[in-house]
Design a protein around this motif. Structure first.
Motif, PDB file in Angstrom:
ATOM      1  N   HIS A 193      21.274  -0.884   9.235  1.00 26.38           N
ATOM      2  CA  HIS A 193      21.542  -1.156  10.650  1.00 26.38           C
ATOM      3  C   HIS A 193      22.426  -0.090  11.293  1.00 26.38           C
ATOM      4  CE1 HIS A 193      19.558  -5.018  10.581  1.00 26.38           C
ATOM      5  NE2 HIS A 193      20.316  -5.442   9.589  1.00 26.38           N
ATOM      6  N   ILE A 194      23.169   0.647  10.475  1.00 21.14           N
ATOM      7  CA  ILE A 194      24.094   1.641  11.025  1.00 21.14           C
ATOM      8  C   ILE A 194      23.675   3.074  10.719  1.00 21.14           C
ATOM      9  CG2 ILE A 194      26.041   0.044  10.988  1.00 21.14           C
ATOM     10  CD1 ILE A 194      27.003   1.396   8.433  1.00 21.14           C
ATOM     11  N   THR A 195      22.611   3.225   9.933  1.00 23.59           N
ATOM     12  CA  THR A 195      22.108   4.551   9.589  1.00 23.59           C
ATOM     13  C   THR A 195      20.968   4.915  10.530  1.00 23.59           C
ATOM     14  OG1 THR A 195      22.649   4.141   7.262  1.00 23.59           O
ATOM     15  CG2 THR A 195      21.148   5.968   7.735  1.00 23.59           C
ATOM     16  N   PRO A 196      20.959   6.131  11.092  1.00 19.41           N
ATOM     17  CA  PRO A 196      19.838   6.524  11.974  1.00 19.41           C
ATOM     18  C   PRO A 196      18.500   6.405  11.255  1.00 19.41           C
ATOM     19  CG  PRO A 196      21.641   8.099  12.108  1.00 19.41           C
ATOM     20  CD  PRO A 196      21.979   7.169  10.971  1.00 19.41           C
ATOM     21  N   ASP A 197      17.483   5.989  12.012  1.00 22.11           N
ATOM     22  CA  ASP A 197      16.170   5.773  11.402  1.00 22.11           C
ATOM     23  C   ASP A 197      15.577   7.050  10.820  1.00 22.11           C
ATOM     24  OD1 ASP A 197      16.078   3.062  11.680  1.00 22.11           O
ATOM     25  OD2 ASP A 197      14.904   3.068  13.525  1.00 22.11           O
ATOM     26  N   THR A 198      15.915   8.199  11.379  1.00 30.17           N
ATOM     27  CA  THR A 198      15.427   9.453  10.788  1.00 30.17           C
ATOM     28  C   THR A 198      15.966   9.620   9.369  1.00 30.17           C
ATOM     29  OG1 THR A 198      17.268  10.597  11.874  1.00 30.17           O
ATOM     30  CG2 THR A 198      15.115  10.662  12.981  1.00 30.17           C
ATOM     31  N   ILE A 199      17.212   9.212   9.159  1.00 31.06           N
ATOM     32  CA  ILE A 199      17.805   9.287   7.824  1.00 31.06           C
ATOM     33  C   ILE A 199      17.223   8.214   6.917  1.00 31.06           C
ATOM     34  CG2 ILE A 199      19.955   9.209   6.508  1.00 31.06           C
ATOM     35  CD1 ILE A 199      19.636  11.647   8.328  1.00 31.06           C
ATOM     36  N   ASN A 200      17.056   7.007   7.464  1.00 27.64           N
ATOM     37  CA  ASN A 200      16.444   5.939   6.676  1.00 27.64           C
ATOM     38  C   ASN A 200      15.058   6.331   6.180  1.00 27.64           C
ATOM     39  OD1 ASN A 200      18.484   3.978   6.689  1.00 27.64           O
ATOM     40  ND2 ASN A 200      17.871   3.193   8.688  1.00 27.64           N
ATOM     41  N   ALA A 201      14.261   6.950   7.049  1.00 20.40           N
ATOM     42  CA  ALA A 201      12.908   7.363   6.667  1.00 20.40           C
ATOM     43  C   ALA A 201      12.956   8.411   5.562  1.00 20.40           C
ATOM     44  CB  ALA A 201      12.165   7.898   7.881  1.00 20.40           C
ATOM     45  N   LYS A 202      13.892   9.335   5.685  1.00 23.09           N
ATOM     46  CA  LYS A 202      14.030  10.374   4.653  1.00 23.09           C
ATOM     47  C   LYS A 202      14.458   9.770   3.322  1.00 23.09           C
ATOM     48  CE  LYS A 202      16.223  14.862   3.785  1.00 23.09           C
ATOM     49  NZ  LYS A 202      14.921  15.542   3.619  1.00 23.09           N
ATOM     50  N   MET A 203      15.368   8.824   3.381  1.00 24.98           N
ATOM     51  CA  MET A 203      15.813   8.162   2.161  1.00 24.98           C
ATOM     52  C   MET A 203      14.691   7.349   1.532  1.00 24.98           C
ATOM     53  SD  MET A 203      19.636   7.035   3.421  1.00 24.98           S
ATOM     54  CE  MET A 203      20.182   6.387   1.856  1.00 24.98           C
ATOM     55  N   ALA A 206       8.463   5.653   5.069  1.00 28.63           N
ATOM     56  CA  ALA A 206       7.716   6.861   4.713  1.00 28.63           C
ATOM     57  C   ALA A 206       7.089   6.693   3.331  1.00 28.63           C
ATOM     58  CB  ALA A 206       8.656   8.071   4.724  1.00 28.63           C
ATOM     59  N   TRP A 207       5.796   7.014   3.203  1.00 25.38           N
ATOM     60  CA  TRP A 207       4.993   6.861   1.989  1.00 25.38           C
ATOM     61  C   TRP A 207       4.683   5.398   1.677  1.00 25.38           C
ATOM     62  CZ3 TRP A 207       2.967  11.360   0.540  1.00 25.38           C
ATOM     63  CH2 TRP A 207       3.636  12.518   0.980  1.00 25.38           C
ATOM     64  N   GLN A 208       4.978   4.533   2.634  1.00 30.97           N
ATOM     65  CA  GLN A 208       4.653   3.108   2.521  1.00 30.97           C
ATOM     66  C   GLN A 208       4.627   2.544   3.940  1.00 30.97           C
ATOM     67  OE1 GLN A 208       7.384   1.177  -0.145  1.00 30.97           O
ATOM     68  NE2 GLN A 208       6.135  -0.664  -0.370  1.00 30.97           N
ATOM     69  N   ALA A 209       4.138   3.352   4.873  1.00 31.18           N
ATOM     70  CA  ALA A 209       4.382   3.131   6.300  1.00 31.18           C
ATOM     71  C   ALA A 209       3.775   1.831   6.821  1.00 31.18           C
ATOM     72  CB  ALA A 209       3.845   4.312   7.106  1.00 31.18           C
ATOM     73  N   VAL A 210       2.536   1.554   6.469  1.00 28.31           N
ATOM     74  CA  VAL A 210       1.869   0.367   7.006  1.00 28.31           C
ATOM     75  C   VAL A 210       2.520  -0.899   6.459  1.00 28.31           C
ATOM     76  CG1 VAL A 210      -0.302  -0.920   7.056  1.00 28.31           C
ATOM     77  CG2 VAL A 210      -0.302   1.553   7.444  1.00 28.31           C
ATOM     78  N   TYR A 211       2.803  -0.914   5.168  1.00 28.22           N
ATOM     79  CA  TYR A 211       3.434  -2.091   4.563  1.00 28.22           C
ATOM     80  C   TYR A 211       4.774  -2.388   5.218  1.00 28.22           C
ATOM     81  CZ  TYR A 211       5.942  -5.009   1.264  1.00 28.22           C
ATOM     82  OH  TYR A 211       6.700  -6.014   0.708  1.00 28.22           O
ATOM     83  N   LEU A 242       0.856  -1.190   0.000  1.00 24.85           N
ATOM     84  CA  LEU A 242       0.000   0.000   0.000  1.00 24.85           C
ATOM     85  C   LEU A 242       0.890   1.237   0.000  1.00 24.85           C
ATOM     86  CD1 LEU A 242      -2.949   0.960   0.107  1.00 24.85           C
ATOM     87  CD2 LEU A 242      -2.746   1.031   2.600  1.00 24.85           C
ATOM     88  N   GLY A 243       0.803   1.994  -1.070  1.00 27.97           N
ATOM     89  CA  GLY A 243       1.605   3.200  -1.178  1.00 27.97           C
ATOM     90  C   GLY A 243       0.811   4.446  -0.812  1.00 27.97           C
ATOM     91  N   GLU A 244       1.415   5.610  -1.054  1.00 25.84           N
ATOM     92  CA  GLU A 244       0.887   6.934  -0.735  1.00 25.84           C
ATOM     93  C   GLU A 244       1.034   7.229   0.766  1.00 25.84           C
ATOM     94  OE1 GLU A 244      -3.067   7.370  -2.379  1.00 25.84           O
ATOM     95  OE2 GLU A 244      -2.195   8.009  -4.281  1.00 25.84           O
ATOM     96  N   GLY A 245       0.713   8.481   1.108  1.00 26.20           N
ATOM     97  CA  GLY A 245       0.831   8.898   2.496  1.00 26.20           C
ATOM     98  C   GLY A 245      -0.213   8.239   3.378  1.00 26.20           C
ATOM     99  N   PHE A 246       0.153   7.936   4.590  1.00 29.17           N
ATOM    100  CA  PHE A 246      -0.739   7.247   5.519  1.00 29.17           C
ATOM    101  C   PHE A 246      -2.032   8.019   5.743  1.00 29.17           C
ATOM    102  CE2 PHE A 246      -1.996   6.713  10.062  1.00 29.17           C
ATOM    103  CZ  PHE A 246      -2.490   5.427   9.962  1.00 29.17           C
ATOM    104  N   LEU A 247      -1.973   9.330   5.802  1.00 29.97           N
ATOM    105  CA  LEU A 247      -3.158  10.121   6.150  1.00 29.97           C
ATOM    106  C   LEU A 247      -4.224  10.111   5.065  1.00 29.97           C
ATOM    107  CD1 LEU A 247      -1.577  13.216   7.948  1.00 29.97           C
ATOM    108  CD2 LEU A 247      -2.357  11.042   8.905  1.00 29.97           C
ATOM    109  N   VAL A 248      -3.849   9.749   3.831  1.00 31.46           N
ATOM    110  CA  VAL A 248      -4.841   9.722   2.753  1.00 31.46           C
ATOM    111  C   VAL A 248      -5.326   8.297   2.458  1.00 31.46           C
ATOM    112  CG1 VAL A 248      -3.845  11.790   1.722  1.00 31.46           C
ATOM    113  CG2 VAL A 248      -3.146   9.546   0.872  1.00 31.46           C
ATOM    114  N   GLN A 249      -4.783   7.315   3.140  1.00 25.69           N
ATOM    115  CA  GLN A 249      -5.190   5.933   2.895  1.00 25.69           C
ATOM    116  C   GLN A 249      -6.533   5.640   3.557  1.00 25.69           C
ATOM    117  OE1 GLN A 249      -1.902   3.745   4.481  1.00 25.69           O
ATOM    118  NE2 GLN A 249      -0.585   4.100   2.702  1.00 25.69           N
ATOM    119  N   ASP A 250      -7.373   4.872   2.862  1.00 22.66           N
ATOM    120  CA  ASP A 250      -8.647   4.449   3.435  1.00 22.66           C
ATOM    121  C   ASP A 250      -8.397   3.429   4.551  1.00 22.66           C
ATOM    122  OD1 ASP A 250     -10.089   6.023   1.699  1.00 22.66           O
ATOM    123  OD2 ASP A 250     -10.454   4.393   0.269  1.00 22.66           O
ATOM    124  N   VAL A 251      -9.189   3.519   5.591  1.00 25.52           N
ATOM    125  CA  VAL A 251      -9.064   2.576   6.710  1.00 25.52           C
ATOM    126  C   VAL A 251      -9.192   1.134   6.212  1.00 25.52           C
ATOM    127  CG1 VAL A 251     -10.141   1.777   8.837  1.00 25.52           C
ATOM    128  CG2 VAL A 251      -9.856   4.225   8.435  1.00 25.52           C
TER     129      VAL A 251
END
Length: 264
Positions: A237-247, A144-149, A89-98
């Motif tokens: 495993h060695i990259t901060p999760d904030t950076i991983n999410a941005k990538m 990010a943009w695929q958060a639930v999956y 499931l792609g797209e932003g979480f806030l626009v995804q149907d429940v």
């Protein structure tokens, strides 16, 4: 003596179908399962190679669908279970149907967990069996943009190792396959064709399937398919999760949502 039996979920297309082809070559009888009518056509192709194949169309997001699958097994010992069924499931979480994100969780997490518990109980009781769970390197990265999956794949990656530890004193094996982007129907079904990762070159599902099968039969704990994916998994495993999410944004954010280049 009857052939050994392999049960493969999500086998109508992609990695699951390719694993089914390997099982046929290895002499297994098959029960192949998916939530779409295309599973019957896939079974027909496999039968053309001389295999004994049963197809089951069932909703594996539900307990009832998984019970339908187990009823088709008919009490026969399952020698190999490939828990491959899954939704993206792609797209932003806030626009995804429940209903959409719930179906992803129910298929990838709830249904898979239920099936694993049912089958592993039987395997442990007879002290024999092999399980391959299709996780993903996505489970190593905040999606990010695929958060639930990505969250569901993190669950499966973790579950596989936990189950392996719990049954380590038996002759039952659990392996987790961690592919990266693969040339399957996943990106179309997940609505991600307009993303950088959706438009990129992807791995051959036959190669990914063989990597998974070899790791399972070799009783390895996991396999990351492909050199680039192995590198990405190690870096995660060695990259901060904030950076991983941005990538991950650079891979999965739809192109019409603004600049979304680069990526992991």
């Amino acid at each position: 003596m009857a052939n050994k039996l392999a049960v493969i979920t999500g086998a109508s297309t992609g990695i699951g179908k390719e694993i089914a082809k390997i099982a046929v070559r290895e002499g297994y009888d098959l029960i192949v399962v998916a939530d779409e009518a295309q599973i019957d056509a896939a079974a027909g192709e496999l039968k053309g190679n001389g295999a004994n194949v049963t197809s089951v169309q069932a909703d594996l997001s539900s307990f009832e669908g998984n019970d339908q699958l187990l009823a088709a097994v008919g009490g026969r010992p399952i020698d190999v279970l490939v828990a491959n069924a899954g939704l993206g499931l792609g797209e932003g979480f806030l626009v995804q149907d429940v209903a959409d994100w719930r179906r992803v969780i129910d298929t990838n997490v709830v249904g898979t967990t239920y099936l694993l518990q049912k089958v592993l109980r039987q395997m442990v009781e007879r002290d024999s069996g092999n399980v391959l769970i299709t996780g993903s390197i996505a489970g190593l990265i905040p999606g990010a943009w695929q958060a639930v999956y990505n969250g569901t794949k993190a669950y499966l990656d973790s579950l596989a190792y936990a189950l392996r530890e719990e049954i380590k004193d038996t002759n039952v094996n659990v392996t987790v396959l961690m592919p990266g982007p693969t040339e399957t129907e996943f990106f179309r079904r997940a609505g991600m064709l307009d993303t950088p990762v959706g438009e990129s070159d992807k791995a051959d599902p036959a190669k990914v399937a063989q990597d998974g099968w070899d790791a399972m039969t070799g009783r390895k704990p996991h396999v990351v398919s492909g050199f680039v994916n192995k590198l990405q998994a190690a870096l995660s495993h060695i990259t901060p999760d904030t950076i991983n999410a941005k990538m991950h944004t650079g891979m999965a954010k739809p192109n019409d949502e603004g600049e979304s280049r680069g990526g992991l």
